[in-house]
Design a protein around this motif. Structure first.
Motif, PDB file in Angstrom:
ATOM      1  N   GLU A 190       6.583  17.435 -16.358  1.00 45.48           N
ATOM      2  CA  GLU A 190       6.409  17.197 -17.556  1.00 45.48           C
ATOM      3  C   GLU A 190       5.575  18.585 -18.174  1.00 45.48           C
ATOM      4  N   ALA A 191       4.592  18.702 -17.659  1.00 45.93           N
ATOM      5  CA  ALA A 191       3.635  19.999 -18.004  1.00 45.93           C
ATOM      6  C   ALA A 191       4.617  21.176 -17.765  1.00 45.93           C
ATOM      7  N   LEU A 192       5.327  21.451 -16.863  1.00 48.34           N
ATOM      8  CA  LEU A 192       6.234  22.571 -16.535  1.00 48.34           C
ATOM      9  C   LEU A 192       7.213  22.699 -17.680  1.00 48.34           C
ATOM     10  N   THR A 193       7.624  21.388 -17.782  1.00 46.16           N
ATOM     11  CA  THR A 193       8.776  21.332 -18.953  1.00 46.16           C
ATOM     12  C   THR A 193       8.148  21.783 -20.240  1.00 46.16           C
ATOM     13  N   THR A 194       7.108  21.233 -20.655  1.00 48.72           N
ATOM     14  CA  THR A 194       6.347  21.700 -21.920  1.00 48.72           C
ATOM     15  C   THR A 194       6.034  23.387 -21.737  1.00 48.72           C
ATOM     16  N   GLU A 195       5.746  23.785 -20.784  1.00 48.06           N
ATOM     17  CA  GLU A 195       5.063  25.123 -20.380  1.00 48.06           C
ATOM     18  C   GLU A 195       6.471  25.778 -20.619  1.00 48.06           C
ATOM     19  N   ASN A 196       7.717  25.433 -19.996  1.00 53.06           N
ATOM     20  CA  ASN A 196       8.903  26.213 -20.279  1.00 53.06           C
ATOM     21  C   ASN A 196       9.393  26.163 -21.537  1.00 53.06           C
ATOM     22  N   ALA A 242       0.786  -1.207  -0.257  1.00 49.15           N
ATOM     23  CA  ALA A 242      -0.099   0.077  -0.197  1.00 49.15           C
ATOM     24  C   ALA A 242       0.890   1.129  -0.046  1.00 49.15           C
ATOM     25  N   VAL A 243       1.949   1.343   0.815  1.00 47.08           N
ATOM     26  CA  VAL A 243       2.664   2.495   0.763  1.00 47.08           C
ATOM     27  C   VAL A 243       3.593   2.552  -0.389  1.00 47.08           C
ATOM     28  N   LEU A 244       3.993   1.609  -1.121  1.00 44.82           N
ATOM     29  CA  LEU A 244       4.540   1.726  -2.170  1.00 44.82           C
ATOM     30  C   LEU A 244       3.764   2.023  -3.489  1.00 44.82           C
ATOM     31  N   ARG A 245       2.488   1.768  -3.435  1.00 46.54           N
ATOM     32  CA  ARG A 245       1.504   1.971  -4.472  1.00 46.54           C
ATOM     33  C   ARG A 245       1.407   3.777  -4.003  1.00 46.54           C
ATOM     34  N   SER A 246       1.091   4.198  -2.964  1.00 46.29           N
ATOM     35  CA  SER A 246       1.027   5.499  -2.748  1.00 46.29           C
ATOM     36  C   SER A 246       1.963   6.310  -3.395  1.00 46.29           C
ATOM     37  N   TYR A 247       3.497   5.896  -3.082  1.00 43.46           N
ATOM     38  CA  TYR A 247       4.591   6.789  -3.726  1.00 43.46           C
ATOM     39  C   TYR A 247       4.633   6.668  -5.282  1.00 43.46           C
ATOM     40  N   VAL A 248       4.027   5.455  -5.575  1.00 48.15           N
ATOM     41  CA  VAL A 248       4.147   5.335  -7.377  1.00 48.15           C
ATOM     42  C   VAL A 248       3.130   6.490  -7.811  1.00 48.15           C
ATOM     43  N   VAL A 249       2.031   6.550  -7.103  1.00 50.05           N
ATOM     44  CA  VAL A 249       1.020   7.459  -7.406  1.00 50.05           C
ATOM     45  C   VAL A 249       1.393   8.891  -7.295  1.00 50.05           C
ATOM     46  N   GLN A 250       2.124   9.294  -6.326  1.00 49.84           N
ATOM     47  CA  GLN A 250       2.681  10.716  -5.706  1.00 49.84           C
ATOM     48  C   GLN A 250       3.882  10.959  -6.922  1.00 49.84           C
ATOM     49  N   ILE A 251       4.772  10.188  -7.160  1.00 50.00           N
ATOM     50  CA  ILE A 251       5.867  10.146  -8.308  1.00 50.00           C
ATOM     51  C   ILE A 251       5.253  10.505  -9.640  1.00 50.00           C
ATOM     52  N   ASP A 252       4.569   9.844  -9.855  1.00 42.41           N
ATOM     53  CA  ASP A 252       3.801   9.752 -11.216  1.00 42.41           C
ATOM     54  C   ASP A 252       3.048  11.102 -11.343  1.00 42.41           C
ATOM     55  N   SER A 253       2.245  11.420 -10.481  1.00 41.94           N
ATOM     56  CA  SER A 253       1.782  12.792 -10.403  1.00 41.94           C
ATOM     57  C   SER A 253       2.853  14.052 -10.502  1.00 41.94           C
ATOM     58  N   LEU A 254       3.910  13.781  -9.770  1.00 41.35           N
ATOM     59  CA  LEU A 254       4.831  14.748  -9.578  1.00 41.35           C
ATOM     60  C   LEU A 254       5.571  14.684 -11.106  1.00 41.35           C
ATOM     61  N   ASN A 255       5.569  13.699 -11.656  1.00 40.11           N
ATOM     62  CA  ASN A 255       6.224  13.607 -13.089  1.00 40.11           C
ATOM     63  C   ASN A 255       5.417  14.207 -14.168  1.00 40.11           C
ATOM     64  N   ARG A 256       4.077  14.243 -13.841  1.00 40.79           N
ATOM     65  CA  ARG A 256       3.170  14.710 -14.960  1.00 40.79           C
ATOM     66  C   ARG A 256       3.224  16.112 -14.658  1.00 40.79           C
TER      67      ARG A 256
END
Length: 290
Positions: free
Chosen positions: A127-133, A110-124
């Motif tokens: 990516e959005a900031l990189t695209t905007e930049n 469960a903890v690992l899944r929560s970190y995967v979701v968090q990191i995936d969100s951060l990566n998105r």
């Protein structure tokens, strides 16, 4: 019932009871064996999961640059590795420990899944900031290019305006004259050089007093001049002039006449006349003396 029959009955009952006890013992032994085998399989699967989760924590750490989050992932990875070592030390027959470690595994998952979701969100988000930049950089680059283009166009326009505002001189005429004011036939008879020219009409040129410099050069390119200090600026250098003439320019065409009083020896050959205005050569011409 006689004694023999009673004895036979008791023996039969004992046989039945002993058979039941034996069957139950065999059944429990078989059941325990099956449970051990099941726990062994489950333990192996749990070990694989713990190992996989520890590896995934390593992979997640590579994907991020946030030091605080990396420390949390490292802590969870070490916890997972510790539970894995505990599981490896537990015997398959220790049902209580295996059950406890199975619950711990659910928590780790469960903890690992929560970190995967968090990191995936951060990566998105990244990516959005990189695209905007990149879009901002593209817009900035485009704006810079447009500014540079406009600056160049403005510079070109200014150059064209300056070029259009320059004075032009045409119809340069040179008449050598003798001491009687007549046209001189020969260089030795020339006492005055009369130079006339037309300043062309130019409505874009600046009006008011303008200074014209006339340069007369002999066949050897030696400039006719009265004083070596009589100079003007042309293309970042100083040139000697023969005659300086002030005119009141109105933008309309006008004729200008100047004279050079000869005090030096004049050579035979082709002479050149140059007229300069505002640091630019406005016109030129030649004449011959025999």
């Amino acid at each position: 019932m006689d004694k023999n029959k009673k004895l036979i009955f008791v023996i039969i009952i004992l046989i039945i009871v002993l058979g039941g006890i034996s069957f139950y013992a065999i059944f429990k032994t078989k059941e325990n064996s099956d449970m051990k085998e099941l726990f062994a399989i489950e333990k192996e699967e749990m070990e694989n999961e713990y190992t996989t989760f520890a590896t995934q924590y390593d992979e997640l750490q590579i994907q991020i640059s946030n030091d605080s989050l990396r420390e949390k992932l490292e802590s969870e990875k070490l916890k997972t590795q510790r539970l894995l070592e505990e599981l490896r030390q537990v015997k398959s027959s220790n049902a209580a420990e295996i059950t406890r470690l199975k619950k711990e595994l659910k928590t780790v998952r469960a903890v690992l899944r929560s970190y995967v979701v968090q990191i995936d969100s951060l990566n998105r988000v990244n990516e959005a900031l990189t695209t905007e930049n990149q879009q901002v950089k593209k817009k900035y680059s485009e704006a810079s290019r447009q500014i540079k283009t406009l600056s160049q166009e403005k510079k070109n326009l200014n150059e064209r305006v300056q070029l259009a505002a320059q004075l032009d001189v045409t119809n340069i005429s040179v008449v050598p004259k003798n001491k009687k004011g007549k046209v001189a036939k020969k260089a030795k008879d020339t006492k005055k050089i009369a130079v006339s020219f037309t300043v062309v009409k130019n409505i874009t040129a600046k009006t008011g007093q303008r200074t014209l410099y006339i340069r007369i050069t002999q066949p050897g390119n030696e400039v006719l001049c009265k004083n070596s200090g009589d100079t003007f600026t042309y293309e970042n250098r100083q040139l000697t002039y023969s005659i300086k003439k002030y005119i009141e320019y109105t933008g309309e065409e006008q004729t200008v006449s100047v004279y050079w009083d000869v005090a030096e020896f004049l050579q035979s050959g082709t002479y050149s006349v140059y007229v300069f205005a505002d640091g630019v050569m406005a016109g030129s011409g030649t004449f011959d003396l025999k």
